[in-house]
Design a protein around this motif. Structure first.
Motif, mmCIF file in Angstrom:
data_model
loop_
_atom_site.group_PDB
_atom_site.id
_atom_site.type_symbol
_atom_site.label_atom_id
_atom_site.label_comp_id
_atom_site.label_asym_id
_atom_site.label_seq_id
_atom_site.Cartn_x
_atom_site.Cartn_y
_atom_site.Cartn_z
ATOM 1 N N LYS A 175 -1.715 2.329 7.716
ATOM 2 C CA LYS A 175 -0.653 1.351 7.977
ATOM 3 C C LYS A 175 -1.211 -0.064 8.037
ATOM 4 C CE LYS A 175 2.152 4.489 10.714
ATOM 5 N NZ LYS A 175 2.552 4.835 12.077
ATOM 6 N N ARG A 176 -2.408 -0.159 8.626
ATOM 7 C CA ARG A 176 -3.002 -1.479 8.761
ATOM 8 C C ARG A 176 -3.444 -2.029 7.418
ATOM 9 N NH1 ARG A 176 -5.474 0.058 13.276
ATOM 10 N NH2 ARG A 176 -7.354 0.600 12.135
ATOM 11 N N ASP A 177 -4.049 -1.142 6.636
ATOM 12 C CA ASP A 177 -4.572 -1.597 5.353
ATOM 13 C C ASP A 177 -4.282 -0.586 4.245
ATOM 14 O OD1 ASP A 177 -5.879 -2.760 3.293
ATOM 15 O OD2 ASP A 177 -7.906 -2.284 4.020
ATOM 16 N N PRO A 178 -3.161 -0.700 3.604
ATOM 17 C CA PRO A 178 -2.755 0.283 2.595
ATOM 18 C C PRO A 178 -3.706 0.351 1.406
ATOM 19 C CG PRO A 178 -1.021 -1.346 2.983
ATOM 20 C CD PRO A 178 -2.183 -1.767 3.789
ATOM 21 N N GLU A 179 -4.643 -0.593 1.326
ATOM 22 C CA GLU A 179 -5.586 -0.552 0.201
ATOM 23 C C GLU A 179 -6.481 0.680 0.254
ATOM 24 O OE1 GLU A 179 -4.944 -2.494 -2.182
ATOM 25 O OE2 GLU A 179 -3.585 -3.731 -0.992
ATOM 26 N N VAL A 180 -6.602 1.310 1.423
ATOM 27 C CA VAL A 180 -7.448 2.502 1.511
ATOM 28 C C VAL A 180 -6.752 3.731 0.935
ATOM 29 C CG1 VAL A 180 -8.604 1.629 3.603
ATOM 30 C CG2 VAL A 180 -6.677 3.242 3.822
ATOM 31 N N ILE A 181 -5.502 3.597 0.588
ATOM 32 C CA ILE A 181 -4.753 4.765 0.114
ATOM 33 C C ILE A 181 -5.106 5.077 -1.336
ATOM 34 C CG2 ILE A 181 -2.450 5.714 -0.308
ATOM 35 C CD1 ILE A 181 -1.456 3.923 1.997
ATOM 36 N N ASP A 182 -5.871 6.160 -1.503
ATOM 37 C CA ASP A 182 -6.196 6.577 -2.869
ATOM 38 C C ASP A 182 -5.179 7.631 -3.311
ATOM 39 O OD1 ASP A 182 -6.824 8.803 -1.444
ATOM 40 O OD2 ASP A 182 -8.997 8.568 -1.639
ATOM 41 N N SER A 183 -5.422 8.244 -4.487
ATOM 42 C CA SER A 183 -4.354 9.104 -5.013
ATOM 43 C C SER A 183 -4.175 10.380 -4.182
ATOM 44 C CB SER A 183 -4.604 9.430 -6.489
ATOM 45 O OG SER A 183 -5.770 10.205 -6.608
ATOM 46 N N SER A 184 -5.264 10.906 -3.579
ATOM 47 C CA SER A 184 -5.053 12.117 -2.789
ATOM 48 C C SER A 184 -4.296 11.794 -1.493
ATOM 49 C CB SER A 184 -6.391 12.827 -2.492
ATOM 50 O OG SER A 184 -7.109 12.143 -1.486
ATOM 51 N N ARG A 185 -4.621 10.616 -0.907
ATOM 52 C CA ARG A 185 -3.852 10.213 0.279
ATOM 53 C C ARG A 185 -2.381 9.993 -0.098
ATOM 54 N NH1 ARG A 185 -6.836 6.709 4.721
ATOM 55 N NH2 ARG A 185 -8.979 7.413 4.500
ATOM 56 N N GLN A 190 -0.680 11.498 -2.384
ATOM 57 C CA GLN A 190 -0.036 12.824 -2.476
ATOM 58 C C GLN A 190 0.384 13.308 -1.090
ATOM 59 O OE1 GLN A 190 0.403 14.907 -5.112
ATOM 60 N NE2 GLN A 190 -0.750 13.926 -6.760
ATOM 61 N N ARG A 191 -0.566 13.192 -0.154
ATOM 62 C CA ARG A 191 -0.329 13.697 1.197
ATOM 63 C C ARG A 191 0.846 12.949 1.859
ATOM 64 N NH1 ARG A 191 -3.534 10.949 4.371
ATOM 65 N NH2 ARG A 191 -1.744 10.179 5.546
ATOM 66 N N ILE A 192 0.827 11.626 1.724
ATOM 67 C CA ILE A 192 1.883 10.815 2.363
ATOM 68 C C ILE A 192 3.245 11.144 1.750
ATOM 69 C CG2 ILE A 192 2.726 8.456 2.718
ATOM 70 C CD1 ILE A 192 -0.305 7.599 2.588
ATOM 71 N N ALA A 193 3.271 11.262 0.430
ATOM 72 C CA ALA A 193 4.523 11.564 -0.257
ATOM 73 C C ALA A 193 5.079 12.899 0.232
ATOM 74 C CB ALA A 193 4.300 11.590 -1.763
ATOM 75 N N LYS A 194 4.195 13.853 0.343
ATOM 76 C CA LYS A 194 4.621 15.181 0.786
ATOM 77 C C LYS A 194 5.202 15.092 2.202
ATOM 78 C CE LYS A 194 2.900 19.832 0.228
ATOM 79 N NZ LYS A 194 1.695 20.640 0.408
ATOM 80 N N GLY A 195 4.484 14.393 3.050
ATOM 81 C CA GLY A 195 4.929 14.240 4.446
ATOM 82 C C GLY A 195 6.301 13.571 4.538
ATOM 83 N N ALA A 196 6.586 12.697 3.588
ATOM 84 C CA ALA A 196 7.860 11.963 3.634
ATOM 85 C C ALA A 196 8.928 12.636 2.779
ATOM 86 C CB ALA A 196 7.641 10.535 3.158
ATOM 87 N N GLY A 197 8.530 13.748 2.144
ATOM 88 C CA GLY A 197 9.486 14.465 1.293
ATOM 89 C C GLY A 197 9.885 13.682 0.067
ATOM 90 N N THR A 198 8.896 12.979 -0.523
ATOM 91 C CA THR A 198 9.250 12.202 -1.718
ATOM 92 C C THR A 198 8.122 12.250 -2.748
ATOM 93 O OG1 THR A 198 9.959 10.034 -2.500
ATOM 94 C CG2 THR A 198 8.401 10.052 -0.678
ATOM 95 N N GLU A 199 8.239 11.431 -3.754
ATOM 96 C CA GLU A 199 7.242 11.413 -4.832
ATOM 97 C C GLU A 199 6.170 10.363 -4.545
ATOM 98 O OE1 GLU A 199 7.431 13.485 -7.418
ATOM 99 O OE2 GLU A 199 9.184 14.285 -6.353
ATOM 100 N N PRO A 200 4.951 10.613 -5.065
ATOM 101 C CA PRO A 200 3.886 9.610 -4.903
ATOM 102 C C PRO A 200 4.281 8.256 -5.493
ATOM 103 C CG PRO A 200 2.966 11.657 -5.709
ATOM 104 C CD PRO A 200 4.456 11.843 -5.705
ATOM 105 N N SER A 201 5.108 8.287 -6.525
ATOM 106 C CA SER A 201 5.494 7.004 -7.140
ATOM 107 C C SER A 201 6.242 6.109 -6.144
ATOM 108 C CB SER A 201 6.352 7.256 -8.376
ATOM 109 O OG SER A 201 7.541 7.916 -8.008
ATOM 110 N N GLU A 202 6.965 6.740 -5.211
ATOM 111 C CA GLU A 202 7.675 5.950 -4.202
ATOM 112 C C GLU A 202 6.709 5.272 -3.225
ATOM 113 O OE1 GLU A 202 10.655 5.146 -4.285
ATOM 114 O OE2 GLU A 202 11.648 6.639 -5.554
ATOM 115 N N VAL A 203 5.644 6.005 -2.938
ATOM 116 C CA VAL A 203 4.631 5.427 -2.047
ATOM 117 C C VAL A 203 4.004 4.218 -2.743
ATOM 118 C CG1 VAL A 203 2.514 5.874 -0.752
ATOM 119 C CG2 VAL A 203 4.179 7.724 -1.100
ATOM 120 N N LYS A 204 3.738 4.419 -4.009
ATOM 121 C CA LYS A 204 3.147 3.357 -4.808
ATOM 122 C C LYS A 204 4.056 2.130 -4.825
ATOM 123 C CE LYS A 204 0.319 4.005 -8.877
ATOM 124 N NZ LYS A 204 0.241 4.897 -10.041
#
Ligand SMILES: Nc1nc2c(ncn2[C@@H]2O[C@H](COP(=O)(O)OP(=O)(O)OP(=O)(O)O)[C@@H](O)[C@H]2O)c(=O)[nH]1
Ligand SMILES: [Mg+2]
Length: 435
Positions: free
Chosen positions: A373-383, A385-399
């Motif tokens: 949350k503090r620094d979204p730059e650390v979010i790589d593609s596996s993270r 995937q995980r976040i999208a799954k947790g939110a019930g959405t697609e990785p593209s939305e996280v992007k």
């Protein structure tokens, strides 16, 4: 006139510090514009003095920068000066008599008024009591046909009699509007004629129709017609095409008459109830500033706003910001309301997306670790995937969320370091924080 006032305020909003020199420059611009709009010079100087005195000597109200304070003063003084009373347009059954000089817009306004009341669901009748100009009856009949309102008009030459007969003939109607003849000046002939009609109609409303392009000459006419007909209000026409509309408005105010409607074009719908706040907002190009400041204070958590100001911009403060904006209405509209910021447009797609996706973004942010949350730059593609799954959405939305976040952050950085430092954006943030 209106564009020039806007320019003057925009120029003021862009300068660094609202010091004495800047206020004086703004007042000068204001003076020049108002005098060009044919506002009485004496009134202009009174107005500028009040603005200068208040702007430079008054203590700043909490939550406003000096610059906002000055803009607010200009805004409220101009409203006062053009007449701040909001006309009350009753929807009771009534008889309305229109008076005015040649070509001021009486006949057009009669039909516009009829349209106005018809739209409010009232039954309306028009009476052509202009027996002076040959084509007058025909003109009103044609207008009546166009808007679907019955018109009474005959060859009879006695205007008072026409009015009386018309009232009888159309007596079932809730609103009866009587059009009268003009002259090039308020001479003895017109005086007598109007007295006769006035008596015959015994109208609830006696409205003077004035063309905005006569500027401050409106005052003399308002006073004179008031003496004859006992005016209850004024319709100012041609406010669309005249540079002198401001002069006419201030003159009506100075004559103690209340402007009820303004005409803004030749079409039947180019007609509106005179709303001083709205009119001045439009004229000064900054929306409803006071309303905005009120709303902004309610909508935004001051701590969050401060975080933004301090440059501690995280996904969470981003979310809080978006939520606050959403509560206030559309993001784009808010930007337009702040003087000087209107020109700085955010990408449109971004505003729409952001408004639609607030809920989804909340789930996405909730699925992140504090570090993410503090620094979204650390979010790589596996993270991702995980976040999208947790939110019930697609990785593209996280992007997409991160992309929006980056855009806003970039903009904020530009404001914090760039030429607008201490300028409009800071004002915006401060207004939001309410402190
Ligand atoms: N642009 C603009 N034109 C207007 C407006 N109101 C009236 N006009 C125009 O002004 C001209 C005169 O309007 P009328 O309604 O005939 O004026 P009048 O006061 O009835 O004129 P007389 O009956 O000759 O005294 C017409 O060409 C109208 O279309 C307005 O609000 N804006
Ligand atoms: Mg006419």
């Amino acid at each position: 006139m209106f564009d020039k006032l806007k320019d003057a305020l925009t120029k003021f909003a862009r300068i660094g510090v609202a010091d004495k020199g800047a206020v004086e420059a703004l007042v000068k611009d204001l003076q020049r514009t108002l005098i060009q709009a044919d506002v009485d010079v004496k009134l202009v100087f009174e107005l500028s003095k009040r603005i200068k005195d208040e702007a430079l000597s008054e203590k700043l109200p909490a939550g406003l920068t000096r610059k906002e304070h000055v803009v607010k003063i200009v805004y409220s003084e101009v409203i006062k000066f053009l007449g701040e009373a909001q006309p009350e347009i009753s929807l009771k059954p009534k008889k309305i008599l229109l008076v005015g000089l040649f070509g001021s817009g009486k006949t057009t306004s009669a039909a516009k008024l009829a349209t106005f009341y018809k739209k409010k669901g009232m039954s309306v009748g028009l009476i052509a009591a202009d027996t002076y100009r040959p084509a007058a009856v025909e003109q009103l009949k044609q207008l009546g046909e166009k808007i679907g309102v019955d018109v009474y008009g005959t060859d009879e030459k006695d205007a008072a009699k026409v009015a009386k007969d018309g009232l009888k003939k159309l007596s079932g109607r809730q609103v009866l509007i009587v059009d009268s003849a003009g002259r090039s000046a308020l001479d003895a002939e017109l005086r007598d004629e109007l007295k006769g009609i006035s008596k015959a109609v015994n109208a609830d409303e006696r409205l003077l129709v004035l063309s905005g392009d006569i500027g401050q000459a409106a005052k003399k006419q308002a006073v004179e017609f008031n003496g004859i007909a006992g005016l209850t209000g004024v319709i100012l026409t041609k406010m669309d095409s005249s540079a002198k509309g401001g002069g006419a408005l201030s003159a009506c105010h100075a004559a103690n008459t209340n402007v009820q409607f303004i005409g803004t074009g030749e079409k039947m719908d180019d007609f509106e109830v005179y709303d001083p706040t709205r009119f001045v907002s439009r004229m000064l190009g900054m929306g409803d500033l006071e309303g905005l400041l009120e709303k902004a204070k309610d909508a935004m958590d001051p701590k969050k706003a401060q975080e933004l100001m301090d440059g501690e911009f995280t996904l969470e403060s981003f979310y809080a910001q978006m939520e606050g904006m959403k509560k206030m209405g559309s993001f784009g509209k808010i930007m337009e309301m702040i003087p000087g910021l209107g020109a700085m447009k955010l990408p449109k797609h971004m505003m729409n997306e952001q408004e639609e996706k607030m809920d989804l973004w909340k789930y996405i942010i909730d699925s992140m670790t504090p570090e993410e949350k503090r620094d979204p730059e650390v979010i790589d593609s596996s993270r991702m995937q995980r976040i999208a799954k947790g939110a019930g959405t697609e990785p593209s939305e996280v992007k997409n969320l991160i992309k929006n976040f980056r855009q806003i952050r970039k903009m904020l950085k530009k404001f914090q370091s760039g030429g607008l430092k201490g300028g409009a954006m800071k004002n915006l943030m401060k207004a939001m924080g309410g402190a």
